[in-house]
Design an enzyme around this catalytic site. Structure first.
Site, PDB file in Angstrom:
ATOM      1  N   HIS A   1       0.807  -1.219   0.000  1.00  0.00           N
ATOM      2  CA  HIS A   1       0.000   0.000   0.000  1.00  0.00           C
ATOM      3  C   HIS A   1       0.839   1.266   0.000  1.00  0.00           C
ATOM      4  O   HIS A   1       0.287   2.366  -0.039  1.00  0.00           O
ATOM      5  CB  HIS A   1      -0.902   0.017   1.235  1.00  0.00           C
TER       6      HIS A   1
ATOM      7  N   GLY B   1      -8.701  12.059   5.788  1.00  0.00           N
ATOM      8  CA  GLY B   1      -9.252  10.894   5.122  1.00  0.00           C
ATOM      9  C   GLY B   1      -9.107  10.963   3.612  1.00  0.00           C
ATOM     10  O   GLY B   1      -8.805   9.970   2.953  1.00  0.00           O
TER      11      GLY B   1
ATOM     12  N   ARG C   1      -7.515  16.117   0.033  1.00  0.00           N
ATOM     13  CA  ARG C   1      -7.219  17.034   1.139  1.00  0.00           C
ATOM     14  C   ARG C   1      -5.748  16.924   1.525  1.00  0.00           C
ATOM     15  O   ARG C   1      -5.125  17.910   1.925  1.00  0.00           O
ATOM     16  CB  ARG C   1      -8.127  16.767   2.337  1.00  0.00           C
TER      17      ARG C   1
ATOM     18  N   ARG D   1      -2.679   3.264  -5.117  1.00  0.00           N
ATOM     19  CA  ARG D   1      -4.136   3.343  -5.013  1.00  0.00           C
ATOM     20  C   ARG D   1      -4.646   4.787  -4.946  1.00  0.00           C
ATOM     21  O   ARG D   1      -5.758   5.043  -4.495  1.00  0.00           O
ATOM     22  CB  ARG D   1      -4.653   2.561  -3.800  1.00  0.00           C
TER      23      ARG D   1
ATOM     24  N   ARG E   1      -4.537  12.726  13.067  1.00  0.00           N
ATOM     25  CA  ARG E   1      -5.671  12.668  12.147  1.00  0.00           C
ATOM     26  C   ARG E   1      -6.346  14.029  12.102  1.00  0.00           C
ATOM     27  O   ARG E   1      -6.624  14.638  13.142  1.00  0.00           O
ATOM     28  CB  ARG E   1      -6.669  11.596  12.594  1.00  0.00           C
TER      29      ARG E   1
ATOM     30  N   GLY F   1      -9.701  15.462  10.426  1.00  0.00           N
ATOM     31  CA  GLY F   1     -10.876  15.051   9.681  1.00  0.00           C
ATOM     32  C   GLY F   1     -12.116  15.816  10.081  1.00  0.00           C
ATOM     33  O   GLY F   1     -12.047  16.847  10.757  1.00  0.00           O
ATOM     34  N   SER F   2     -13.245  15.292   9.659  1.00  0.00           N
ATOM     35  CA  SER F   2     -14.534  15.898   9.987  1.00  0.00           C
ATOM     36  C   SER F   2     -15.289  14.982  10.930  1.00  0.00           C
ATOM     37  O   SER F   2     -15.017  13.779  11.005  1.00  0.00           O
ATOM     38  CB  SER F   2     -15.355  16.151   8.724  1.00  0.00           C
TER      39      SER F   2
ATOM     40  N   GLU G   1     -17.304   9.893  14.215  1.00  0.00           N
ATOM     41  CA  GLU G   1     -16.479   9.790  13.007  1.00  0.00           C
ATOM     42  C   GLU G   1     -16.160   8.314  12.822  1.00  0.00           C
ATOM     43  O   GLU G   1     -16.831   7.469  13.420  1.00  0.00           O
ATOM     44  CB  GLU G   1     -15.251  10.701  13.092  1.00  0.00           C
ATOM     45  N   MET G   2     -15.156   7.960  12.013  1.00  0.00           N
ATOM     46  CA  MET G   2     -15.014   6.557  11.636  1.00  0.00           C
ATOM     47  C   MET G   2     -13.598   5.988  11.729  1.00  0.00           C
ATOM     48  O   MET G   2     -13.360   4.871  11.253  1.00  0.00           O
ATOM     49  CB  MET G   2     -15.532   6.352  10.204  1.00  0.00           C
ATOM     50  N   GLU G   3     -12.650   6.719  12.338  1.00  0.00           N
ATOM     51  CA  GLU G   3     -11.268   6.258  12.260  1.00  0.00           C
ATOM     52  C   GLU G   3     -10.493   6.206  13.574  1.00  0.00           C
ATOM     53  O   GLU G   3      -9.563   5.407  13.723  1.00  0.00           O
ATOM     54  CB  GLU G   3     -10.471   7.163  11.287  1.00  0.00           C
TER      55      GLU G   3
ATOM     56  N   SER H   1     -18.470  19.370  11.101  1.00  0.00           N
ATOM     57  CA  SER H   1     -18.983  19.762   9.787  1.00  0.00           C
ATOM     58  C   SER H   1     -20.496  19.684   9.685  1.00  0.00           C
ATOM     59  O   SER H   1     -21.096  20.265   8.785  1.00  0.00           O
ATOM     60  CB  SER H   1     -18.362  18.876   8.706  1.00  0.00           C
ATOM     61  N   ASP H   2     -21.106  18.949  10.631  1.00  0.00           N
ATOM     62  CA  ASP H   2     -22.564  18.846  10.643  1.00  0.00           C
ATOM     63  C   ASP H   2     -22.995  18.451  12.045  1.00  0.00           C
ATOM     64  O   ASP H   2     -22.175  18.030  12.865  1.00  0.00           O
ATOM     65  CB  ASP H   2     -23.056  17.823   9.616  1.00  0.00           C
TER      66      ASP H   2
ATOM     67  N   ARG I   1     -16.608  24.746   4.953  1.00  0.00           N
ATOM     68  CA  ARG I   1     -15.779  23.594   5.313  1.00  0.00           C
ATOM     69  C   ARG I   1     -14.329  23.864   4.975  1.00  0.00           C
ATOM     70  O   ARG I   1     -13.425  23.530   5.738  1.00  0.00           O
ATOM     71  CB  ARG I   1     -16.265  22.331   4.588  1.00  0.00           C
TER      72      ARG I   1
END
Length: 239
Positions: free
Chosen positions: A5, A21, A25, A44, A88, A90-91, A179-181, A203-204, A217
């Site tokens: 990777h 992410g 960005r 990738r 990290r 991110g949003s 979030e997701m990470e 962001s929301d 944003r």
């Protein structure tokens, strides 16, 4: 050297890596803030760059979306590229009424609905937390910039489109945003004996239904990026 990777050479990454992410960005951060930024990885389409910020070597590379993705990239940076700090950037979606749009939030800890930590074979539930040195430094940097960041728990979820409708229940326990990470990143840092911190922009809001426009944003995310970059500089000064 390289991995399936990451095609970067030995020494291609700085000691501190910012991880948004989105690969675009990462490109924006490199082109906007770093001097002499060089593309060191493009496997990738996950752009990785190294340059300098105010004379300090800093790298930025995308993490992709979700815990499996950041789990791969952060593991390789820590174990194969001798990276010490991953921040990290991110949003996040607010699930606490205390948060407003544009708030810059720092994750002291990460609750999760993921089974990511199962791989470590621990006889209980691991609590993924930020490195205190990184967190303390980032809070001080933010305050110098006139930002008072909310600090607390985030929820790292495996699900973006939540069919259960129960995400807001985490907010009742004082969790600030979703979030997701982060949980996977903090687990990997702990296992590697390295440092990690998540800084997110709200962001929301799941509380009010408000969302930032694309222009808003970009402006708000820029402030978050500057805090992370200044933190990288401060970390380089410390023994």
């Amino acid at each position: 050297m390289g991995t399936p990777h990451n095609e970067a050479a030995n020494g291609a990454f700085a000691k501190t890596v910012l991880m948004p992410g989105d690969p675009l960005r990462a490109k924006f951060i490199a082109e906007t803030f770093l001097e002499d930024a060089q593309l060191v990885n493009h496997v990738r389409g996950v752009n990785g760059y190294t340059g300098t910020y105010h004379g300090t070597p800093v790298s930025v590379m995308a993490s992709g979306m979700g815990m499996p993705s950041i789990g791969i990239y952060s593991h390789e940076l820590y174990h194969f590229y001798d990276v010490d700090n991953i921040i990290r950037v991110g949003s996040a979606g607010a699930i606490s009424p205390k948060l407003k749009l544009r708030d810059v939030v720092m994750a002291q800890g990460a609750c999760t609905d993921s089974n990511y930590a199962h791989q470590f074979g621990l006889p209980g539930l691991f609590a993924p937390i930020a490195d205190f040195r990184l967190l303390e430094t980032a809070v001080a940097v933010a305050r110098r910039m006139g930002v008072e960041p909310p600090v607390g728990n985030l929820l790292s979820s495996d699900v973006f489109y939540d069919k259960s409708g129960r995400t807001m229940e985490w907010g009742a326990m004082g969790v600030l945003a979703v979030e997701m990470e982060t949980a996977a990143l903090y687990c990997n840092a702990a296992e590697a004996g390295k440092r990690a911190l998540t800084i997110c922009t709200v962001s929301d809001s799941l509380v009010t239904g408000e969302e930032l426009s694309a222009a808003d944003r970009q402006t708000t995310f820029t402030r978050m990026m500057e805090i992370a970059l200044e933190t990288a500089v401060e970390m380089a000064k410390q023994p």
